[in-house]
Design a protein around this motif. Structure first.
Motif, PDB file in Angstrom:
ATOM      1  N   LEU A 363       1.000  -1.260   0.103  1.00  0.00           N
ATOM      2  CA  LEU A 363       0.042  -0.072   0.186  1.00  0.00           C
ATOM      3  C   LEU A 363       1.043   1.047  -0.018  1.00  0.00           C
ATOM      4  CD1 LEU A 363      -3.208   0.529   0.232  1.00  0.00           C
ATOM      5  CD2 LEU A 363      -2.379   1.250   2.616  1.00  0.00           C
ATOM      6  N   HIS A 364       0.452   2.250  -0.608  1.00  0.00           N
ATOM      7  CA  HIS A 364       0.951   3.666  -0.512  1.00  0.00           C
ATOM      8  C   HIS A 364       0.119   4.388   0.519  1.00  0.00           C
ATOM      9  CE1 HIS A 364       1.782   7.878  -2.526  1.00  0.00           C
ATOM     10  NE2 HIS A 364       3.142   7.309  -1.900  1.00  0.00           N
ATOM     11  N   PRO A 365       0.517   4.415   1.458  1.00  0.00           N
ATOM     12  CA  PRO A 365      -0.413   5.280   2.792  1.00  0.00           C
ATOM     13  C   PRO A 365      -0.715   6.599   2.383  1.00  0.00           C
ATOM     14  CG  PRO A 365       1.564   4.059   3.758  1.00  0.00           C
ATOM     15  CD  PRO A 365       2.167   3.923   2.190  1.00  0.00           C
ATOM     16  N   ALA A 366       0.335   7.529   1.887  1.00  0.00           N
ATOM     17  CA  ALA A 366      -0.095   8.861   1.680  1.00  0.00           C
ATOM     18  C   ALA A 366      -1.277   9.000   0.709  1.00  0.00           C
ATOM     19  CB  ALA A 366       1.045   9.659   1.199  1.00  0.00           C
ATOM     20  N   SER A 367      -1.552   8.056  -0.226  1.00  0.00           N
ATOM     21  CA  SER A 367      -2.545   8.274  -1.246  1.00  0.00           C
ATOM     22  C   SER A 367      -3.841   7.586  -0.753  1.00  0.00           C
ATOM     23  CB  SER A 367      -1.819   8.203  -2.599  1.00  0.00           C
ATOM     24  OG  SER A 367      -1.652   6.702  -2.608  1.00  0.00           O
ATOM     25  N   THR A 368      -3.670   6.711   0.323  1.00  0.00           N
ATOM     26  CA  THR A 368      -4.880   5.856   0.513  1.00  0.00           C
ATOM     27  C   THR A 368      -5.538   6.346   1.801  1.00  0.00           C
ATOM     28  OG1 THR A 368      -3.259   4.269   1.234  1.00  0.00           O
ATOM     29  CG2 THR A 368      -4.002   3.921  -0.912  1.00  0.00           C
ATOM     30  N   ILE A 369      -4.954   5.478   2.846  1.00  0.00           N
ATOM     31  CA  ILE A 369      -5.454   5.625   4.149  1.00  0.00           C
ATOM     32  C   ILE A 369      -5.528   7.151   4.650  1.00  0.00           C
ATOM     33  CG2 ILE A 369      -5.454   4.717   6.439  1.00  0.00           C
ATOM     34  CD1 ILE A 369      -3.321   2.731   5.563  1.00  0.00           C
ATOM     35  N   PHE A 370      -4.443   7.944   4.341  1.00  0.00           N
ATOM     36  CA  PHE A 370      -4.302   9.124   4.926  1.00  0.00           C
ATOM     37  C   PHE A 370      -4.563  10.152   3.713  1.00  0.00           C
ATOM     38  CE2 PHE A 370      -1.796   6.568   7.581  1.00  0.00           C
ATOM     39  CZ  PHE A 370      -2.137   7.022   8.726  1.00  0.00           C
ATOM     40  N   CYS A 371      -5.365  10.000   2.746  1.00  0.00           N
ATOM     41  CA  CYS A 371      -5.522  10.851   1.598  1.00  0.00           C
ATOM     42  C   CYS A 371      -6.264  12.073   2.098  1.00  0.00           C
ATOM     43  CB  CYS A 371      -6.002  10.063   0.367  1.00  0.00           C
ATOM     44  SG  CYS A 371      -7.759   9.598   0.691  1.00  0.00           S
ATOM     45  N   GLU A 372      -7.080  12.002   3.155  1.00  0.00           N
ATOM     46  CA  GLU A 372      -7.887  13.035   3.456  1.00  0.00           C
ATOM     47  C   GLU A 372      -7.085  14.030   4.005  1.00  0.00           C
ATOM     48  OE1 GLU A 372     -10.717  11.928   7.067  1.00  0.00           O
ATOM     49  OE2 GLU A 372     -10.069  10.160   6.035  1.00  0.00           O
ATOM     50  N   TYR A 373      -5.985  14.052   4.561  1.00  0.00           N
ATOM     51  CA  TYR A 373      -5.007  14.956   5.296  1.00  0.00           C
ATOM     52  C   TYR A 373      -4.115  15.737   4.260  1.00  0.00           C
ATOM     53  CZ  TYR A 373      -6.696  12.288   9.290  1.00  0.00           C
ATOM     54  OH  TYR A 373      -7.569  11.561  10.083  1.00  0.00           O
TER      55      TYR A 373
END
Ligand SMILES: *Cc1c(COP(=O)(O)O)cnc(C)c1O
Length: 411
Positions: A363-373
Motif C-alpha cells: 500500500l502507498h499510505p499517503a494516497s490511500t489511508i491518509f489521503c484526506e489529510y
C-alpha cells in the motif's frame, strides 16, 4: 504452566459436555435462549445466574472465543466485539465523557484518530496528543480530568515502539488507566500485563482471524487497575468490584450500542487463533528477511523495520516483543511516481489495505489511508509521499523477494 498455543487450541474444558461430543464449539446461530421458568429468567436477567438470554449480550460461541483469549492473556475478563474500532470506541465511551480528556499518541491508526477527532470531540471529549517516546511529555499532559492514556504497540505506518513499561509507570502513579492497542503484536508477542498495561484492545480482524476471514475485536481487562479511581465507574465498582469496567461495558455501552460479534465470526476467529503462533513466527521471519533484502537494494532509499539493528526502536522492541518485530515494514523509493510504478508491477503481492493477512500486501499510505489529510499534517505524522508499506505474509519468502526484485529492477 500451560503454554500459549495449548490454551489457544484447547481453551479450557467445559464441565458441560457437548450433546454429540463435538470437539469444536458449534456455531450457535440463535438469537434467544429459553429458560425453565419465570423465576429462572428473572435470575438470568438480574445477573444472579450466569446463562445466555439474547445474543446481542452474550452467546456461547462468542463466549468460547472470549474464554480462550482470557486464558492465554491471563486476564481478568474479556469482551469480544464486532470490530477493532468497536473495541476502541466501546472502551473510550465506558471510561470517558464530556468535560474529560484522554491523552493519546501522536501516531494513531487512521480510524482511531477519526473516532477521536470527528466522532467523540463533538460529544465533549477533549483529546491531547503526546509523544509516547517521551514519557515526560505524557506525564505533563495528564491532569485530574484525564480518563485514559492510549497508545499502540507498534504504530502504523511509522513503526514507532514506545517503552510501554515507562509509560505504565507514569499512568499508575497518576491513577489513570493505560489502554494499549495490541493488534499488530497480539498477546503472543506482547504480554501486556507484564508491562503494566491495564486494558488491551485488539482488532482480531488481523492476525487472529487466520487470514482476513472476518472482522472482529477484543477488549481485555488485565485486572490490575483499581476502578474506584475511574469516576464514571463509581456505581459499577460498588456492584462489581474488579469487574467494573467490563461489567459496565457489557451491561451498558456494548449492550446499548449493539457492538456484538456474530457467532459465525467468533467461530472463524477461534479457528484462526489455533494457528496464530505459527503464522506470526513465519510472518516475522519473512519480514526480517525482506527488510534485509530491501536494505541492500540500490533502488531503495531507506527501510524502516524495528527488526533492523539500525532502527532507533530495535532495542525496546526486542525487549518488549520477545525478539520478534512484527510483519509490517515500510521503505522509501525516489518519488511518489516511482512508488506507483513499483506497486503496479507487482504480480504476487496484492494491492490491499489490510495488515497481518496470510498474503503479502502492499500500500502507498499517503494516497490511500491518509489521503484526506493535507501535506503539512502528513509531515507531522511522518507519512511521506515516497513511502511504501508492506505487510509481509506467510508465503515462501523467496517468492516474495522475487516479486519485489522484479518490481524494483524495472523501475
Ligand atoms: C485494523 C486496525 C484497527 C481497526 O480494526 P477493525 O477490525 O478494522 O475495526 C485498529 N487498530 C489497529 C492498530 C489496526 O491495525
Amino acid at each position: 504452566m500451560t503454554g500459549f498455543s495449548t490454551y489457544a487450541i484447547h481453551g479450557f474444558r467445559s464441565q458441560q459436555k457437548d450433546l454429540h461430543g463435538a470437539l469444536r464449539t458449534p456455531v450457535y446461530d440463535s438469537v434467544a435462549f429459553e429458560h425453565e421458568s419465570a423465576e429462572d429468567i428473572y435470575q438470568v436477567f438480574s445477573g444472579r445466574k450466569p446463562a445466555h438470554a439474547y445474543s446481542r449480550i452474550t452467546n456461547p460461541t462468542v463466549e468460547e472465543f472470549e474464554n480462550r483469549i482470557k486464558l492465554l492473556s491471563n486476564a481478568n475478563a474479556v469482551v469480544a466485539v464486532s470490530s477493532g474500532m468497536a473495541a476502541i470506541s466501546n472502551t473510550l465511551l465506558t471510561l470517558a465523557g464530556s468535560g474529560t480528556n484522554i491523552v493519546a499518541s501522536r501516531h494513531l491508526f487512521g480510524n482511531t484518530l477519526s473516532l477521536i477527532e470527528r466522532t467523540l470531540k463533538p460529544w465533549g471529549l477533549e483529546a491531547r496528543y503526546a509523544s509516547m517516546s517521551d514519557p515526560l511529555e505524557v506525564q505533563a499532559a495528564i491532569d485530574d480530568n484525564t480518563r485514559a492514556v492510549f497508545l499502540e504497540t507498534v504504530t502504523n505506518p511509522q513503526l514507532e515502539v514506545a517503552d510501554i513499561k515507562a509509560i505504565a509507570g507514569i499512568t499508575s502513579r497518576k491513577g489513570v488507566p493505560l489502554i494499549v492497542d495490541n493488534t499488530v503484536t497480539t498477546p503472543y508477542l506482547f504480554r501486556s500485563k507484564d508491562f503494566g498495561v491495564n486494558i488491551e484492545v485488539i482488532s482480531s480482524t488481523k492476525y487472529i482471524s487466520g487470514g482476513a476471514t472476518s472482522v472482529g475485536g477484543l477488549i481485555v481487562d488485565n485486572g490490575n487497575f483499581d476502578w474506584t479511581q475511574s469516576p464514571r465507574l463509581e456505581d459499577w465498582t460498588r456492584k462489581m468490584g474488579p469487574m467494573a469496567l467490563l461489567g459496565a461495558l457489557r451491561r451498558e455501552v456494548y449492550r446499548n450500542i449493539g457492538s456484538c460479534l456474530a457467532p459465525h465470526h467468533a467461530y472463524l476467529q477461534s479457528l484462526g487463533l489455533e494457528t496464530m503462533s505459527l503464522r506470526i513466527e513465519k510472518s516475522c521471519a519473512n519480514a526480517l528477511t525482506v527488510a534485509r533484502f530491501l536494505q541492500e537494494h540500490k533502488k531503495v532509499a531507506a527501510v524502516n523495520y524495528p527488526g533492523l539493528k539500525e532502527s532507533e526502536y530495535h532495542e525496546v522492541a526486542a525487549k518488549q516483543f520477545a525478539n520478534r518485530f512484527g510483519g509490517i515494514l515500510t521503505f522509501d523509493l525516489q518519488s511518489r511516481n516511482a512508488c506507483f510504478a513499483f506497486i503496479n508491477k507487482l504480480k504476487l503481492i496484492r494491492r490491499a489495505s489490510n495488515v497481518n493477512d496470510n498474503k503479502t500486501l502492499v500500500l502507498h499510505p499517503a494516497s490511500t489511508i491518509f489521503c484526506e489529510y493535507p501535506e503539512k499534517r502528513l509531515q507531522e505524522m511522518n507519512i511521506r509521499q515516497t513511502m511504501i508499506r508492506l505487510s509481509v505474509g506467510i508465503e515462501d519468502v523467496s517468492d516474495i523477494i522475487h516479486d519485489l526484485e522484479e518490481g524494483l529492477t524495472t523501475l
